[in-house]
Design a protein around this motif. Sequence first.
Motif, short mmCIF file in Angstrom:
data_model
loop_
_atom_site.label_atom_id
_atom_site.label_comp_id
_atom_site.label_asym_id
_atom_site.label_seq_id
_atom_site.Cartn_x
_atom_site.Cartn_y
_atom_site.Cartn_z
N LEU A 1 0.83 -1.20 0.00
CA LEU A 1 0.00 0.00 0.00
C LEU A 1 0.87 1.26 0.00
CD1 LEU A 1 -2.85 1.27 0.20
CD2 LEU A 1 -2.55 1.20 2.69
N ARG B 1 1.17 4.05 -2.97
CA ARG B 1 0.81 5.45 -2.68
C ARG B 1 1.98 6.39 -3.00
NH1 ARG B 1 -4.29 5.17 0.02
NH2 ARG B 1 -5.22 3.47 -1.16
N TYR C 1 0.23 -2.67 -8.59
CA TYR C 1 -0.54 -2.04 -7.51
C TYR C 1 -1.96 -1.69 -7.94
CZ TYR C 1 4.29 -1.62 -6.02
OH TYR C 1 5.59 -1.92 -5.69
N ASP D 1 -4.75 -3.13 -8.24
CA ASP D 1 -5.95 -3.61 -7.54
C ASP D 1 -6.39 -2.67 -6.42
OD1 ASP D 1 -6.31 -5.83 -9.16
OD2 ASP D 1 -5.06 -7.11 -7.90
N ASP D 2 -5.52 -1.76 -6.02
CA ASP D 2 -5.88 -0.72 -5.06
C ASP D 2 -6.81 0.26 -5.80
OD1 ASP D 2 -5.98 1.73 -3.63
OD2 ASP D 2 -3.91 1.54 -2.94
N GLU E 1 -7.66 3.31 -5.38
CA GLU E 1 -7.10 4.64 -5.62
C GLU E 1 -6.07 4.61 -6.74
OE1 GLU E 1 -5.00 8.37 -3.25
OE2 GLU E 1 -5.79 6.69 -2.11
#
Length: 176
Positions: A78, A82, A107, A109-110, A112
């Motif tokens: 995460l 980010r 990444y 699948d996050d 955001e």
Amino acid sequence: MDRTDSLVEQFRALPAESDKKCELVADMGDILSDRPDHPVIVPFLTCLTADTEEYDLARVEATKALRLRPPAEAEFRLRAGRALLAVLRGPDENLVRQYAAMALGPYADDPEVHEVLAAAIMDDFDRLVRDNALAALDEAGPSDKRIEVLHRLSEDAALGHEAVRILSSWGLEPAA
């Protein structure tokens, strides 16, 4: 002092734009091939990626390491995702933004990450950021949200043909 601590200390001791920093970051990335959740290297690369005051080419190396060897542990993953988002959203040099966009595939699948990746694909001002974001989406593989982005993109004059190619490679047809 173990090897990873030594690499971090060597990095910090170097002048701001030393190319040796890039070599040290690449060495840190190599460590991740054996220990993808290394408790020193992952946080260091994550912070380096997001640090707009740091040497851009070292940051590019950090984004490459996070792309090729994404953390498995959820919290590290995460934070890394980010950090890459912060670069893509930020005022960085285009080269760093391009590599950050390319690194977002693991990444995606996050939610955001998906939203920022989709926005970059659809209308980023830098064509190479768009291209790299699209490559990251392709690397992430099919999902309902990613397919929806590709259907919208298939009408785009610049990237529509690539969206259709990706949909076809996933065994799907473009929207009618």
